[in-house]
Design a protein around this motif. Structure first.
Motif, PDB file in Angstrom:
ATOM      1  N   UNK A  21     -25.940  48.069  79.891  1.00 50.70           N
ATOM      2  CA  UNK A  21     -26.861  48.342  80.994  1.00 50.70           C
ATOM      3  C   UNK A  21     -27.956  49.320  80.581  1.00 50.70           C
ATOM      4  N   UNK A  22     -27.596  50.329  79.803  1.00 55.12           N
ATOM      5  CA  UNK A  22     -28.586  51.278  79.309  1.00 55.12           C
ATOM      6  C   UNK A  22     -29.567  50.597  78.357  1.00 55.12           C
ATOM      7  N   UNK A  23     -29.046  49.726  77.504  1.00 58.14           N
ATOM      8  CA  UNK A  23     -29.902  49.007  76.556  1.00 58.14           C
ATOM      9  C   UNK A  23     -30.929  48.142  77.281  1.00 58.14           C
ATOM     10  N   UNK A  24     -30.538  47.563  78.407  1.00 56.73           N
ATOM     11  CA  UNK A  24     -31.483  46.762  79.200  1.00 56.73           C
ATOM     12  C   UNK A  24     -32.655  47.599  79.695  1.00 56.73           C
ATOM     13  N   UNK A  25     -32.444  48.909  79.839  1.00 59.89           N
ATOM     14  CA  UNK A  25     -33.491  49.828  80.288  1.00 59.89           C
ATOM     15  C   UNK A  25     -34.139  50.561  79.108  1.00 59.89           C
ATOM     16  N   UNK A  65     -29.167  54.299  86.256  1.00 62.76           N
ATOM     17  CA  UNK A  65     -28.297  53.287  85.643  1.00 62.76           C
ATOM     18  C   UNK A  65     -26.836  53.724  85.762  1.00 62.76           C
ATOM     19  N   UNK A  66     -26.567  54.987  85.494  1.00 64.38           N
ATOM     20  CA  UNK A  66     -25.204  55.516  85.580  1.00 64.38           C
ATOM     21  C   UNK A  66     -24.695  55.460  87.016  1.00 64.38           C
TER      22      UNK A  66
END
Length: 75
Positions: A21-25, A65-66
């Motif tokens: 999910x972090x990588x997507x951002x 995101x978190x």
């Protein structure tokens, strides 16, 4: 030099989900999995936890995101 901060400790499945999910951002992260590292080195470790780190400078960017991730896993 950029400092890393730990943002999550849990199972490797959930740590990798949050990393995705972090990588997507476009927020780079590092997953530290002591159990897998120990297995590859030929010795075991106790527990089933992985740690997820991000750069300190990305902390504000990662908060939303978190927050969404925590809501996702609590349902």
């Amino acid at each position: 030099m950029k400092e890393h901060i730990k943002i999550y400790t849990g199972t490797s499945i959930l740590a990798n989900r949050l990393a995705f999910l972090l990588d997507e951002e476009d927020i780079p992260s590092i997953v530290k999995d002591d159990q897998e590292s120990g297995r590859l080195a030929g010795f075991g470790t106790l527990g089933d936890s992985s740690e997820l780190f991000i750069f300190n400078s990305d902390a504000d960017k990662a908060k939303e995101v978190i927050k969404k991730f925590k809501k996702e896993i609590s349902e």
